[in-house]
Scaffold this active site. Sequence first.
Site, PDB file in Angstrom:
ATOM      1  N   HIS A  69       1.799   1.751   2.242  1.00 18.38           N
ATOM      2  CA  HIS A  69       1.837   1.014   1.615  1.00 18.38           C
ATOM      3  C   HIS A  69       3.322   0.009   1.446  1.00 18.38           C
ATOM      4  O   HIS A  69       3.798  -0.205   2.345  1.00 18.38           O
ATOM      5  CB  HIS A  69       1.492   1.132   0.121  1.00 18.38           C
ATOM      6  CG  HIS A  69       0.957   3.070   0.283  1.00 18.38           C
ATOM      7  ND1 HIS A  69      -0.594   2.274  -0.211  1.00 18.38           N
ATOM      8  CD2 HIS A  69       0.956   4.042  -0.208  1.00 18.38           C
ATOM      9  CE1 HIS A  69      -1.002   4.171  -0.090  1.00 18.38           C
ATOM     10  NE2 HIS A  69      -0.306   5.008   0.028  1.00 18.38           N
ATOM     11  N   GLU A 106       4.090   3.870  -5.952  1.00 18.05           N
ATOM     12  CA  GLU A 106       4.710   4.786  -4.709  1.00 18.05           C
ATOM     13  C   GLU A 106       5.558   3.777  -3.586  1.00 18.05           C
ATOM     14  O   GLU A 106       5.791   4.623  -2.963  1.00 18.05           O
ATOM     15  CB  GLU A 106       3.300   4.996  -4.225  1.00 18.05           C
ATOM     16  CG  GLU A 106       3.324   5.848  -3.062  1.00 18.05           C
ATOM     17  CD  GLU A 106       1.241   6.096  -2.685  1.00 18.05           C
ATOM     18  OE1 GLU A 106       0.259   5.438  -2.730  1.00 18.05           O
ATOM     19  OE2 GLU A 106       1.446   6.721  -1.393  1.00 18.05           O
ATOM     20  N   HIS A 161       4.527   9.248   1.249  1.00 18.98           N
ATOM     21  CA  HIS A 161       3.453   8.538   0.464  1.00 18.98           C
ATOM     22  C   HIS A 161       3.864   9.777  -0.935  1.00 18.98           C
ATOM     23  O   HIS A 161       4.505  10.954  -0.972  1.00 18.98           O
ATOM     24  CB  HIS A 161       2.791   8.969   1.190  1.00 18.98           C
ATOM     25  CG  HIS A 161       2.166   8.098   2.110  1.00 18.98           C
ATOM     26  ND1 HIS A 161       1.200   7.540   1.259  1.00 18.98           N
ATOM     27  CD2 HIS A 161       2.401   8.392   3.122  1.00 18.98           C
ATOM     28  CE1 HIS A 161       0.953   6.059   2.778  1.00 18.98           C
ATOM     29  NE2 HIS A 161       1.115   7.475   4.479  1.00 18.98           N
ATOM     30  N   GLU A 239       2.519  14.034   1.454  1.00 14.28           N
ATOM     31  CA  GLU A 239       3.176  13.783   0.248  1.00 14.28           C
ATOM     32  C   GLU A 239       3.310  14.236  -0.974  1.00 14.28           C
ATOM     33  O   GLU A 239       3.432  15.363  -1.174  1.00 14.28           O
ATOM     34  CB  GLU A 239       1.124  14.158  -1.062  1.00 14.28           C
ATOM     35  CG  GLU A 239      -0.066  13.043   0.416  1.00 14.28           C
ATOM     36  CD  GLU A 239      -0.154  11.641   0.050  1.00 14.28           C
ATOM     37  OE1 GLU A 239       0.305  11.075  -0.923  1.00 14.28           O
ATOM     38  OE2 GLU A 239      -1.188  10.651   0.557  1.00 14.28           O
TER      39      GLU A 239
HETATM   40 ZN    ZN Z   1       0.015   6.715  -0.280  1.00 13.48          ZN
END
Ligand code: ZN
Length: 275
Positions: A69, A106, A161, A239
């Site tokens: 992101h 994030e 992430h 993640e």
């Molecule tokens: Zn992400």
Amino acid sequence: MRALPASVLTLCALTAAGCGGVAQGDAAAPGRAPLQAPAASAGKTATKPATTPAAKPLQGLTIVIDPGHNGGNYRAPKQINQLVDVLTKKKPCDTTGTDTVSGYTEAAFSWDVSNRIKKILQERGATVKLTRSDNNSVGPCITERAAIGNRAKAAAALSVHGDGAAKSDHGFHVIMPKKINGPVDPVVGKSRALGVAIRDAYLRGTGIPYSTYIGKNALDFRDDLGGLNLSTVPKVFVECGNMKNPGDAAKFEDPRFRQKMALALANGLQHYLKA
Ligand code: ZN
């Protein structure tokens, strides 16, 4: 097998002055010039510092870290919602990502941890490229994030992430590519090995448990992520936990814990690259 050397290297990376005399009395020039003993003279060139090979185990390797992101994505919906082709489907160019209940994003997390990883890997001799240069702009698109790793001919690439699942879900998982009859196919096997190395190192280094809600033993395989489908180099996503879970969120928001995450991820990359 490699746990001991890795942990020794870890110490080296963290405290340069504490390792094999690398930098004793050399604090003013960390990682730069070879050690110069005070008494050294021009004629004294017979012995190189005994530290070179062990201290830079990743010398000559290029690693791409992709901070998921971007902080500016929130204010550019039109731009990031433009569809791109990820071969198995069309998807938005990028997304905003998630955040913790208290608003830690994030994008900020991935930017912070990616830079910590970069520093550790550079100290171990690697050339490290990030897929974005700040946390205030927009994108790049997921297709470009893959292309950056490809152009760099990265030995490994890692996309960082934090997940945004239901509040009661917690734990981390690693996402690896599947064969799609496309460019990623030749590196699916290597990406799996990279994913397992990242998983093992992350569990060992952070103590965060396997995801309670996705994958099997924290391993998940997907064919809908542009960052993986378009990668021609070994690449996985991590993640790091569920940002919506209070226990995981407290770890995300703690800079000391983020350093732990970064160190674990760097160790996972190194384990894969030196296996
Ligand atoms: Zn992400």
